[in-house]
Design an enzyme around this catalytic site. Structure first.
Site, PDB file in Angstrom:
ATOM      1  N   ASP A  94       0.920  -1.473  -0.071  1.00  0.00           N
ATOM      2  CA  ASP A  94       0.096  -0.014   0.139  1.00  0.00           C
ATOM      3  C   ASP A  94       0.881   1.091   0.098  1.00  0.00           C
ATOM      4  OD1 ASP A  94      -2.437   1.397   0.210  1.00  0.00           O
ATOM      5  OD2 ASP A  94      -2.739   1.279   2.313  1.00  0.00           O
ATOM      6  N   ASP A 116       2.617   5.071  -5.577  1.00  0.00           N
ATOM      7  CA  ASP A 116       1.904   6.048  -5.373  1.00  0.00           C
ATOM      8  C   ASP A 116       2.813   7.465  -5.629  1.00  0.00           C
ATOM      9  OD1 ASP A 116       0.356   8.519  -4.666  1.00  0.00           O
ATOM     10  OD2 ASP A 116       0.106   7.843  -2.651  1.00  0.00           O
ATOM     11  N   ILE A 278     -10.049  -0.408   3.336  1.00  0.00           N
ATOM     12  CA  ILE A 278     -10.514  -0.069   4.695  1.00  0.00           C
ATOM     13  C   ILE A 278      -9.407  -0.287   5.696  1.00  0.00           C
ATOM     14  CG2 ILE A 278     -12.269  -0.750   6.346  1.00  0.00           C
ATOM     15  CD1 ILE A 278     -13.952  -1.244   3.762  1.00  0.00           C
ATOM     16  N   SER A 280      -9.032   2.201   8.809  1.00  0.00           N
ATOM     17  CA  SER A 280      -9.237   3.009  10.231  1.00  0.00           C
ATOM     18  C   SER A 280     -10.415   2.077  11.069  1.00  0.00           C
ATOM     19  CB  SER A 280      -9.677   4.285   9.895  1.00  0.00           C
ATOM     20  OG  SER A 280      -8.802   5.113   9.496  1.00  0.00           O
TER      21      SER A 280
HETATM   22 ZN   LIG Z   1      -4.471   5.007   0.926  1.00  0.00          ZN
END
Ligand SMILES: [Zn+2]
Length: 333
Positions: A94, A116, A278, A280
């Protein structure tokens, strides 16, 4: 070099193609420890849902990447033990922020990576993403890229303001980078405080914040430009108020925590959105359960006695997400 195929993992290609056709989305749950991983695998095995295990840079620093890799490998065997004959599990990086990090994950048994580079200028985002794609595809590892900027804080990734993805850029970006999926910004946000009170309205009856709706017009425009292309939503926790209340009731302090309403995610899951992140919500469930035990049984000091209930609550949460939000149950029989 370890191939994810030897570990029993799969990449996202076929999973996403089926999800788009079937009108559901694959859950991408972050994990940092054994209890979270057990809860994710149990929920996925019991519902026969394909699942993406996400490791962030922060998780790598917290838990050690070698350990996390072996845990994911163990998760495949654990899933089989639970009676899931052909587990469909992805191990995904991630928010990878450099070529070196993505390469190290590919070499180390990850089946999917995210690069990213969304904070970089457009041409630099393309160049870095393409470099990662060219490397990863040699080993049949799939690559998620990002266009647009999400607000909020997630481990090392943070931004004060969001910029919606520009639909006019997506075809050029996807074509030139060769990425397999695209994370877009349509108003989701990282963390448990997705919106400031000023961005929300307040329900006069409950006093709770009501968040602004997602920008479905941007999503529609992206889908029109890239028909059938896998779209990813980050920062898609709903911040269940029952957990926030539990945390606050047992000594915590999370005033005005607010997330994305589940109905909006359900609607998105029916479109080309085929991966919903997902994180949090699982943190909130864990914390709520632990706080409850600490408050009610102050003499308890066996970690299994508070991590166990936390694991149970997270399992329940993951199953709820799979069945009622993502719609991915029964898709990996
Ligand atoms: Zn993210």
């Amino acid at each position: 070099m370890v191939s994810y195929k030897e570990l029993g993992l799969v990449n996202t290609r076929e999973m996403f193609a089926k999800a788009i056709k079937g009108g559901y989305a694959i859950p991408a749950f972050n994990f940092n420890n054994m209890e979270q991983l057990q809860a994710i695998i149990k929920a996925a095995a019991e519902t026969k849902s394909p699942v993406i295990l996400q490791v962030s840079k922060g998780a790598r620093n917290y838990a050690n990447q070698t350990l996390l890799r072996y845990m994911a490998q163990g998760a495949v065997e654990y899933a089989k033990e639970l009676g899931w004959e052909k587990p469909q599990i992805v191990l995904h990086l991630d928010h990878g922020d450099s070529f070196e990090l993505c390469k190290s994950c590919v070499d180390f048994g990850f089946s999917s990576v995210m690069i990213d580079a969304s904070s970089l200028p457009y041409e630099e985002n393309i160049a870095l993403t393409k470099k990662v794609v060219d490397y990863a595809h040699q080993y049949d590892v799939t690559v998620e890229a990002e266009l647009g900027v999400l607000a909020g804080v997630e481990d090392e990734v943070s931004s004060a303001v969001s910029h919606y993805t520009k639909p006019e850029e997506v075809v050029d970006f996807a074509t030139r980078t060769g990425c397999d999926s695209l994370a877009i910004s349509i108003g989701t946000s990282h963390g448990a405080y997705k919106f400031t009170p000023e961005q929300c309205t307040r329900d006069p009856k409950t006093g709770r914040l009501v968040p602004p709706p997602l920008a479905f017009d941007v999503l529609d425009a992206v889908m029109e430009q890239l028909p059938g292309f896998p779209i990813v939503l980050h920062g898609s926790s709903s911040v269940p108020q029952e957990y926030v209340d539990m945390i606050n009731q047992y000594g915590g302090k999370l005033p005005d925590a607010v997330g994305i309403p589940e109905e909006q995610l359900r609607k998105a899951a029916k479109s080309a959105v085929c991966k919903i992140n997902i994180d949090s919500d699982s943190r909130l469930a864990f914390t709520a359960a632990v706080r409850k035990v600490f408050a009610e049984k102050p003499a308890e000091f066996d970690p299994r006695k508070y991590c166990g209930p936390a694991r149970d609550l997270m399992t329940e949460l993951y199953k709820h997400k799979i069945i009622n939000v993502l719609g991915s149950d029964g898709k990996a029989e």
